[in-house]
Design an enzyme around this catalytic site. Sequence first.
Site, PDB file in Angstrom:
ATOM      1  N   ASP A 145       0.771  -1.196   0.220  1.00  0.00           N
ATOM      2  CA  ASP A 145       0.016   0.160  -0.047  1.00  0.00           C
ATOM      3  C   ASP A 145       1.010   1.183   0.092  1.00  0.00           C
ATOM      4  O   ASP A 145       1.897   1.270   0.351  1.00  0.00           O
ATOM      5  CB  ASP A 145      -0.822  -0.033   1.298  1.00  0.00           C
ATOM      6  CG  ASP A 145      -1.613   1.308   1.436  1.00  0.00           C
ATOM      7  OD1 ASP A 145      -2.542   1.843   0.490  1.00  0.00           O
ATOM      8  OD2 ASP A 145      -1.335   1.792   2.612  1.00  0.00           O
ATOM      9  N   LEU A 146       0.462   2.324  -0.450  1.00  0.00           N
ATOM     10  CA  LEU A 146       1.013   3.440  -0.437  1.00  0.00           C
ATOM     11  C   LEU A 146       0.847   4.501   0.779  1.00  0.00           C
ATOM     12  O   LEU A 146       1.700   4.844   1.553  1.00  0.00           O
ATOM     13  CB  LEU A 146       0.886   4.257  -1.950  1.00  0.00           C
ATOM     14  CG  LEU A 146       1.763   5.710  -2.121  1.00  0.00           C
ATOM     15  CD1 LEU A 146       1.927   5.819  -3.735  1.00  0.00           C
ATOM     16  CD2 LEU A 146       1.122   6.900  -1.712  1.00  0.00           C
ATOM     17  N   TYR A 147      -0.475   4.920   0.745  1.00  0.00           N
ATOM     18  CA  TYR A 147      -0.720   6.038   1.628  1.00  0.00           C
ATOM     19  C   TYR A 147      -0.927   5.518   3.106  1.00  0.00           C
ATOM     20  O   TYR A 147      -1.368   4.833   3.362  1.00  0.00           O
ATOM     21  CB  TYR A 147      -2.220   6.630   1.139  1.00  0.00           C
ATOM     22  CG  TYR A 147      -2.076   7.434   0.104  1.00  0.00           C
ATOM     23  CD1 TYR A 147      -1.352   8.337  -0.244  1.00  0.00           C
ATOM     24  CD2 TYR A 147      -2.826   6.718  -0.994  1.00  0.00           C
ATOM     25  CE1 TYR A 147      -1.456   8.993  -1.444  1.00  0.00           C
ATOM     26  CE2 TYR A 147      -2.683   7.194  -2.311  1.00  0.00           C
ATOM     27  CZ  TYR A 147      -2.113   8.329  -2.514  1.00  0.00           C
ATOM     28  OH  TYR A 147      -1.990   9.021  -3.746  1.00  0.00           O
ATOM     29  N   ARG A 203      -7.870  13.351   6.395  1.00  0.00           N
ATOM     30  CA  ARG A 203      -7.455  12.017   6.053  1.00  0.00           C
ATOM     31  C   ARG A 203      -8.852  11.027   6.161  1.00  0.00           C
ATOM     32  O   ARG A 203      -9.018   9.905   5.641  1.00  0.00           O
ATOM     33  CB  ARG A 203      -6.516  11.456   6.729  1.00  0.00           C
ATOM     34  CG  ARG A 203      -5.947   9.809   6.771  1.00  0.00           C
ATOM     35  CD  ARG A 203      -5.745   9.483   5.253  1.00  0.00           C
ATOM     36  NE  ARG A 203      -5.299   7.994   5.170  1.00  0.00           N
ATOM     37  CZ  ARG A 203      -5.104   7.144   4.125  1.00  0.00           C
ATOM     38  NH1 ARG A 203      -5.475   7.527   2.992  1.00  0.00           N
ATOM     39  NH2 ARG A 203      -4.657   6.357   4.338  1.00  0.00           N
ATOM     40  N   SER A 211      -2.521   1.138  -5.261  1.00  0.00           N
ATOM     41  CA  SER A 211      -2.940   2.226  -4.210  1.00  0.00           C
ATOM     42  C   SER A 211      -4.447   2.554  -4.623  1.00  0.00           C
ATOM     43  O   SER A 211      -4.679   2.510  -5.825  1.00  0.00           O
ATOM     44  CB  SER A 211      -2.045   3.191  -4.457  1.00  0.00           C
ATOM     45  OG  SER A 211      -2.471   4.488  -3.853  1.00  0.00           O
ATOM     46  N   ASN A 212      -5.056   3.290  -3.801  1.00  0.00           N
ATOM     47  CA  ASN A 212      -6.346   3.931  -4.069  1.00  0.00           C
ATOM     48  C   ASN A 212      -6.246   5.273  -4.884  1.00  0.00           C
ATOM     49  O   ASN A 212      -6.919   5.749  -5.455  1.00  0.00           O
ATOM     50  CB  ASN A 212      -7.161   4.386  -2.720  1.00  0.00           C
ATOM     51  CG  ASN A 212      -8.051   3.352  -2.167  1.00  0.00           C
ATOM     52  OD1 ASN A 212      -8.224   2.049  -3.061  1.00  0.00           O
ATOM     53  ND2 ASN A 212      -8.287   3.390  -1.275  1.00  0.00           N
TER      54      ASN A 212
END
EC number: 3.8.1.2
Length: 224
Positions: A10-12, A41, A118-119
């Site tokens: 995942d990125l975030y 967030r 990622s989203n």
Amino acid sequence: MQPIEGIVFDLYGTLYDVHSVVQACESAYPGQGEAISRLWRQKQLEYTWLSSLMGRYASFEQRTEEALRYTCKHLGLATDETTLRQLGQAYLHLAPHPDTTAALRRLKASGLPMAIASNGSHHSIEQVVSHSDMGWAFDHLISVETVKVFKPDNRVYSLAEQTMAIPRDRLLFVSSNSWDATGARHFGFPVCWVNRQGAVFDELGATPTREVRDLGEMSDWLLD
């Protein structure tokens, strides 16, 4: 657990600190930076989940801007298009967590193929990765934009499996987000949950394969 043949991150929140936008928020609204970042967030995530539930996909950038507009209204802060645009740009310049670079270098040296799922849109992912000079680490940058639904929908995890061309039980999914780790685990990935905050894992019928405090500990577990 089967031998691991690849890793999807995942990125975030996992590789990059989403709250590194606090400084930009504080510059725009003195005394409110922390509050803006936290609520922004929270609403960003809620809006992606609601988008999927309603079948109304829109880009991550759009949902992020909508979440920021809500946040400012909720906190009683006046907005203008220039400020909104500047804060939106901060999400394209997120700082990696302090443990990210060293862990990725070690994992890269092991020869394991690595990807981000990622989203974020293709543009968002590419910008965050390029601005931090991390492009060397990843074989694939996988965006939900391809399937037009947000995590934790199974279609996103399936896209990661297809892109990596590695069976799901041999593809490690790494996330600091409990909801994301839960979705990936239900899909069938072995999951490493990066529990940076000492949080409690969600009670949704899944448990992570491994829980670690940071990516350094994750690489130790996987490679030692």
